[in-house]
Design an enzyme around this catalytic site. Sequence first.
Site, PDB file in Angstrom:
ATOM      1  N   GLY A   1       0.817  -1.204   0.000  1.00 51.19           N
ATOM      2  CA  GLY A   1       0.000   0.000   0.000  1.00 51.19           C
ATOM      3  C   GLY A   1       0.851   1.254   0.000  1.00 51.19           C
ATOM      4  O   GLY A   1       1.737   1.423   0.843  1.00 51.19           O
TER       5      GLY A   1
ATOM      6  N   GLY B   1      -0.288   4.545   0.310  1.00 51.81           N
ATOM      7  CA  GLY B   1      -0.970   5.731   0.803  1.00 51.81           C
ATOM      8  C   GLY B   1      -0.013   6.584   1.620  1.00 51.81           C
ATOM      9  O   GLY B   1       1.210   6.466   1.513  1.00 51.81           O
ATOM     10  N   PHE B   2      -0.555   7.431   2.479  1.00 49.60           N
ATOM     11  CA  PHE B   2       0.298   8.339   3.244  1.00 49.60           C
ATOM     12  C   PHE B   2       1.295   7.582   4.117  1.00 49.60           C
ATOM     13  O   PHE B   2       2.472   7.920   4.175  1.00 49.60           O
ATOM     14  CB  PHE B   2      -0.565   9.256   4.109  1.00 49.60           C
ATOM     15  CG  PHE B   2      -1.286  10.322   3.321  1.00 49.60           C
ATOM     16  CD1 PHE B   2      -0.593  11.371   2.748  1.00 49.60           C
ATOM     17  CD2 PHE B   2      -2.652  10.261   3.153  1.00 49.60           C
ATOM     18  CE1 PHE B   2      -1.244  12.344   2.007  1.00 49.60           C
ATOM     19  CE2 PHE B   2      -3.324  11.227   2.422  1.00 49.60           C
ATOM     20  CZ  PHE B   2      -2.620  12.277   1.844  1.00 49.60           C
ATOM     21  N   GLY B   3       0.832   6.536   4.826  1.00 46.49           N
ATOM     22  CA  GLY B   3       1.709   5.794   5.724  1.00 46.49           C
ATOM     23  C   GLY B   3       2.750   4.986   4.987  1.00 46.49           C
ATOM     24  O   GLY B   3       3.944   5.030   5.310  1.00 46.49           O
TER      25      GLY B   3
ATOM     26  N   VAL C   1      -2.419  -7.670  -4.154  1.00 46.78           N
ATOM     27  CA  VAL C   1      -2.031  -8.647  -3.134  1.00 46.78           C
ATOM     28  C   VAL C   1      -3.193  -9.611  -2.910  1.00 46.78           C
ATOM     29  O   VAL C   1      -4.320  -9.186  -2.658  1.00 46.78           O
ATOM     30  CB  VAL C   1      -1.639  -7.954  -1.820  1.00 46.78           C
ATOM     31  CG1 VAL C   1      -1.473  -8.974  -0.702  1.00 46.78           C
ATOM     32  CG2 VAL C   1      -0.347  -7.164  -2.018  1.00 46.78           C
TER      33      VAL C   1
ATOM     34  N   GLU D   1     -17.615  19.080   2.882  1.00 43.24           N
ATOM     35  CA  GLU D   1     -16.906  19.732   1.785  1.00 43.24           C
ATOM     36  C   GLU D   1     -17.602  19.508   0.450  1.00 43.24           C
ATOM     37  O   GLU D   1     -17.664  20.423  -0.389  1.00 43.24           O
ATOM     38  CB  GLU D   1     -15.453  19.244   1.758  1.00 43.24           C
ATOM     39  CG  GLU D   1     -14.665  19.772   2.952  1.00 43.24           C
ATOM     40  CD  GLU D   1     -13.257  19.237   3.063  1.00 43.24           C
ATOM     41  OE1 GLU D   1     -12.449  19.857   3.776  1.00 43.24           O
ATOM     42  OE2 GLU D   1     -12.956  18.195   2.454  1.00 43.24           O
TER      43      GLU D   1
ATOM     44  N   ASP E   1      -4.555   4.005   8.384  1.00 41.54           N
ATOM     45  CA  ASP E   1      -5.960   3.699   8.637  1.00 41.54           C
ATOM     46  C   ASP E   1      -6.198   2.252   9.039  1.00 41.54           C
ATOM     47  O   ASP E   1      -7.140   1.954   9.775  1.00 41.54           O
ATOM     48  CB  ASP E   1      -6.800   3.999   7.376  1.00 41.54           C
ATOM     49  CG  ASP E   1      -6.881   5.484   7.076  1.00 41.54           C
ATOM     50  OD1 ASP E   1      -6.416   6.288   7.907  1.00 41.54           O
ATOM     51  OD2 ASP E   1      -7.413   5.842   6.005  1.00 41.54           O
TER      52      ASP E   1
ATOM     53  N   ALA F   1      -4.610  11.637   7.471  1.00 41.05           N
ATOM     54  CA  ALA F   1      -3.252  11.534   6.949  1.00 41.05           C
ATOM     55  C   ALA F   1      -2.169  11.600   8.021  1.00 41.05           C
ATOM     56  O   ALA F   1      -1.193  10.838   7.979  1.00 41.05           O
ATOM     57  CB  ALA F   1      -3.020  12.630   5.904  1.00 41.05           C
TER      58      ALA F   1
END
Length: 444
Positions: A21, A23-25, A89, A180, A310, A327
Amino acid sequence: MEEQELAKIEHTGKQRVVIVGGGFGGLELAKSLRNVDVQVVLVDKQNYHTFQPLMYQVATAGLEAADIVSPFRKILEGQDNLSFRMAEVVCVNTETQVVETSIGLIPYDFLVVATGATTNYFGDEQMARHAIAIKSVEDAVALRNTVLSNFEKALQIGDDEQLNSLLDFVIVGGGPTGVEVAGALSELRKHVFPKDYREIDFRQMDIHLIQSGDVLLKGMSAEASQKALEYLQKFGVNVMLERRVKSYDGYTVTLNTGEKLITRTLIWAAGVAGAPIDGIRPESLRKGGRYEVNAHNQVAGYSNIFAVGDIAAMLSPEYPEGHPMVAQPAIQQGRLLASNLERLIRKQPLQPFHYDDKGAMATIGRNHAVADVKLLGKEWKTQGFFAWVMWALVHVIALVEFRNRLTVFANWMWNYFSQNTGLRYIMGGRREPIPTPKASEPAS
């Protein structure tokens, strides 16, 4: 798994860290391992990183999809100890320490699950079929195309109920995404759509925001929640608190109160769940699909499998259900885990994770935002134009590449002064129209 061949990744002889993954992490961890003496393999089903906080801007024609994505190979170019593979995966074998993917088997010494979150429909299969979520770039583009297609079709509709089904929008969830999106749609209704579709009376366009709780932006300050409600009501959004969607068949929304709304576009922003992978012991999973991890991000029951972002639920008295699924926790966990993996290899004590909460922000249309910022040990609360400028600057700076920052800033400046956006084209996928059922009873 034994019959599948190994993926073509040359083994360097160093201990291998496989990150699932980007993403941010996962991305922050990969970058932070640049100078660590390990081999890093990053696996993601896409070949790009997505800046998810601005996904709703793509959905509402404020930004191009390309403005919020950056190719992994571009971000990580020059990092000699890293290999990227675009693959799905399938599962992991924790005994043989092998990840099974769509391109072959990838052995690991350390595995890091950074798969993020997926949309949570709470078991409602009908909702999953008919609602539109915003969890990927493809989702955002499909929503933009659906909104614009609705207005094109509305020009050919004479029946009032059918017309309202195309013009009205229901947003489920009063968190940052829901708020938003509602604000952005109200801006389009006021400044943009009337110029494009002069034959349509946009006083008939209703935007409904449904929130099961009694406040918007749960988790932010009471001042931010109240101000967000006031702004949305000022913009003509029908905010419906303490209501839940009981069912949605693609045309009629039924609430738990018995109220009914007619719409062909229901935007689901009501919940997310972790995206676990098969093969890791189910006892490690908590409610919501998140892996329970200790203060070092090690998944419960394992010493060489970690989770960040997450998908990780790091429990503490302050965060009994784990850190917020945003994030900053992911970025900070990825950064610390890189240091801890180096410590682990050197047989040094691991450092526990402490979340530096920098606060939260949400924008509600042009010149309006709310911000709870933690700085110098104090919490600063602000709303309105200053909060909106702060929100814009923070998000531009947080974008990964300089090109993205420049493009987003230029687009926002143009949109601000022109009160117009040039991204109103229908290209790519959209939700196909659902046959209109005959209403058995009137709906509002």
